[in-house]
Enzyme design. Structure first.
Site, PDB file in Angstrom:
ATOM      1  N   SER A  73       0.242   4.583  -7.326  1.00 42.80           N
ATOM      2  CA  SER A  73      -0.691   4.394  -6.207  1.00 42.80           C
ATOM      3  C   SER A  73      -1.373   5.678  -5.729  1.00 42.80           C
ATOM      4  CB  SER A  73       0.022   3.743  -5.020  1.00 42.80           C
ATOM      5  OG  SER A  73       0.216   2.386  -5.300  1.00 42.80           O
ATOM      6  N   LYS A  76      -5.020   5.632  -6.179  1.00 43.32           N
ATOM      7  CA  LYS A  76      -5.925   4.912  -5.270  1.00 43.32           C
ATOM      8  C   LYS A  76      -6.819   5.865  -4.474  1.00 43.32           C
ATOM      9  CE  LYS A  76      -2.594   1.118  -4.901  1.00 43.32           C
ATOM     10  NZ  LYS A  76      -1.515   0.524  -4.082  1.00 43.32           N
ATOM     11  N   TYR A 200      -7.080  -1.897 -12.883  1.00 43.90           N
ATOM     12  CA  TYR A 200      -6.140  -1.405 -11.870  1.00 43.90           C
ATOM     13  C   TYR A 200      -4.816  -0.964 -12.502  1.00 43.90           C
ATOM     14  CZ  TYR A 200      -2.774  -1.687  -8.037  1.00 43.90           C
ATOM     15  OH  TYR A 200      -1.762  -1.411  -7.149  1.00 43.90           O
ATOM     16  N   TYR A 248       2.078   3.091   3.333  1.00 41.78           N
ATOM     17  CA  TYR A 248       2.309   1.660   3.654  1.00 41.78           C
ATOM     18  C   TYR A 248       3.022   1.517   4.999  1.00 41.78           C
ATOM     19  CZ  TYR A 248       1.428   2.114  -1.244  1.00 41.78           C
ATOM     20  OH  TYR A 248       0.885   2.498  -2.423  1.00 41.78           O
ATOM     21  N   VAL A 266       4.724   4.400  -6.546  1.00 43.96           N
ATOM     22  CA  VAL A 266       6.068   3.949  -6.927  1.00 43.96           C
ATOM     23  C   VAL A 266       6.628   4.685  -8.149  1.00 43.96           C
ATOM     24  CG1 VAL A 266       6.060   1.652  -5.863  1.00 43.96           C
ATOM     25  CG2 VAL A 266       5.199   1.936  -8.210  1.00 43.96           C
TER      26      VAL A 266
HETATM   27  N1  GLN Z   1       0.978  -0.294  -9.877  1.00 43.82           N
HETATM   28  C1  GLN Z   1       1.786  -0.482  -8.694  1.00 43.82           C
HETATM   29  C2  GLN Z   1       1.577  -1.875  -8.168  1.00 43.82           C
HETATM   30  O1  GLN Z   1       0.465  -2.298  -8.126  1.00 43.82           O
HETATM   31  C3  GLN Z   1       1.388   0.532  -7.662  1.00 43.82           C
HETATM   32  C4  GLN Z   1       2.144   0.348  -6.364  1.00 43.82           C
HETATM   33  C5  GLN Z   1       2.542   1.650  -5.734  1.00 43.82           C
HETATM   34  O2  GLN Z   1       2.545   2.705  -6.353  1.00 43.82           O
HETATM   35  N2  GLN Z   1       2.949   1.584  -4.486  1.00 43.82           N
HETATM   36  O3  GLN Z   1       2.495  -2.548  -7.786  1.00 43.82           O
END
Ligand code: GLN
Length: 313
Positions: A73, A76, A200, A248, A266
């Site tokens: 993430s 992003k 994505y 988050y 993650v």
């Molecule tokens: N690729 C992961 C997902 O979409 C990214 C989520 C994350 O890093 N928090 O679940």
């Protein structure tokens, strides 16, 4: 020009991160790796890296800072930077900029708010921004733009996608598949959801070292040595979103403990921005209950106590 009232001595900072790395390896609680992506479930949680680039370009690093990890993430932030360059303010008609207070993969608010995700960093919002980047183009071109942006930002062409991680998530990413289809039902997808999801998953599977990630963050920190890849106004917006939404439902806790904009993934990476002072990348793959790096958050907290870099003084 920004004059740092609390300049940090690079040698003392190096000694601090060396000691911190030793201390971290001596302790036991690494957290739990993300096991919903099979490829990430295999990563050894007992790993740690930190890289810091200071305003004058000095680099400080410790631990496994040459090792590539899945940025997940953290990507992003770069996708949003590309989208702001491409469609500008129009993106806010499709995605909000408020913290969600829910998990990164939550579908809960999406029905209540009629398919407009709360912010571009939760999965639903990130799917919308990736979808905006993809409009009128092939997935490989949207991915090239993201990777091209990262390469320009870190002045390093050696940035790649780990296809095994992308395919692993493609096979098992049922929540993201549900989110994309749900967004589509509200008319908030411009492309076939399968194409947006594929783009994505590949963007999340970009791998970088903490050295590369810290270099890429210089523009967001608006360091004088950073290549010009974004305006000051854009950097300011990214920082605001990272501070309020970058972790988050753990964003409040991160602001409380660290006091700097940050974006987690993650894969265990965290990009932390000390505006005008430093760009910091930390990696440790074990996660806490919010899905953010457990040891990474702890390391950021210790670093900020040492440097006094919290934006709250
Ligand atoms: N690729 C992961 C997902 O979409 C990214 C989520 C994350 O890093 N928090 O679940």
């Amino acid at each position: 020009m920004f004059v740092d009232p609390k300049p940090v001595d690079p040698q003392k900072l190096q000694a601090f991160v060396d000691t911190l790395t030793q201390e971290i390896h001596a302790q036991a609680d690494w957290g739990k790796v993300a096991d919903y992506i099979p490829e990430l479930a295999q990563v050894d949680p007992a790993q740690f890296a930190i890289s810091i680039v200071l305003a004058d370009g000095t680099k400080v690093a410790a631990g496994a800072h040459h090792k590539r990890f899945s940025i997940q993430s953290v990507s992003k932030v770069f996708t949003l930077a590309c989208v702001l360059g491409r469609v500008g303010e129009q993106i806010w008609t499709r995605v909000g900029r408020e913290p969600s207070g829910t998990r990164f993969d939550s579908i809960l608010l999406l029905e209540q708010e009629h398919g407009r995700p709360r912010n571009p960093f939760i999965n639903a919002g990130a799917l919308v921004t990736t979808d905006a980047l993809l409009e009128h183009r092939a997935p490989k071109d949207a991915l090239s733009e993201i990777i091209g942006f990262i390469c320009a930002a870190c002045e390093d062409d050696d940035i790649h996608i780990d296809r095994d991680v992308a395919q692993s998530e493609e096979r098992t990413g049922f929540r993201n598949i549900a989110l994309a289809n749900y967004l589509q039902s509200y008319g908030n997808m411009r492309n076939d959801p399968a194409l947006t999801l594929g783009t994505y998953f590949h963007q999340c599977a970009i791998e970088m070292t903490t050295d590369q990630l810290a270099m890429a963050g210089r523009a967001i920190a608006q360091l004088p040595q950073a290549p010009y890849v974004m305006t000051r106004a854009k950097a300011r917006r990214l920082n605001a979103l990272m501070m309020t939404c970058g972790h988050y439902d753990g964003s409040g806790d991160f602001a409380f403990r660290v006091g700097l904009p940050g974006k987690s993934g993650v894969g265990g990476g965290i990009l932390v921005i000390a505006p005008g002072r430093a760009s910091i990348a930390i990696w440790s793959p074990g996660l806490n209950a919010y899905g953010n790096s457990q040891v990474g958050t702890y390391a950021a907290e210790r670093l900020i106590k040492f440097t006094g870099w919290s934006v709250f003084g």
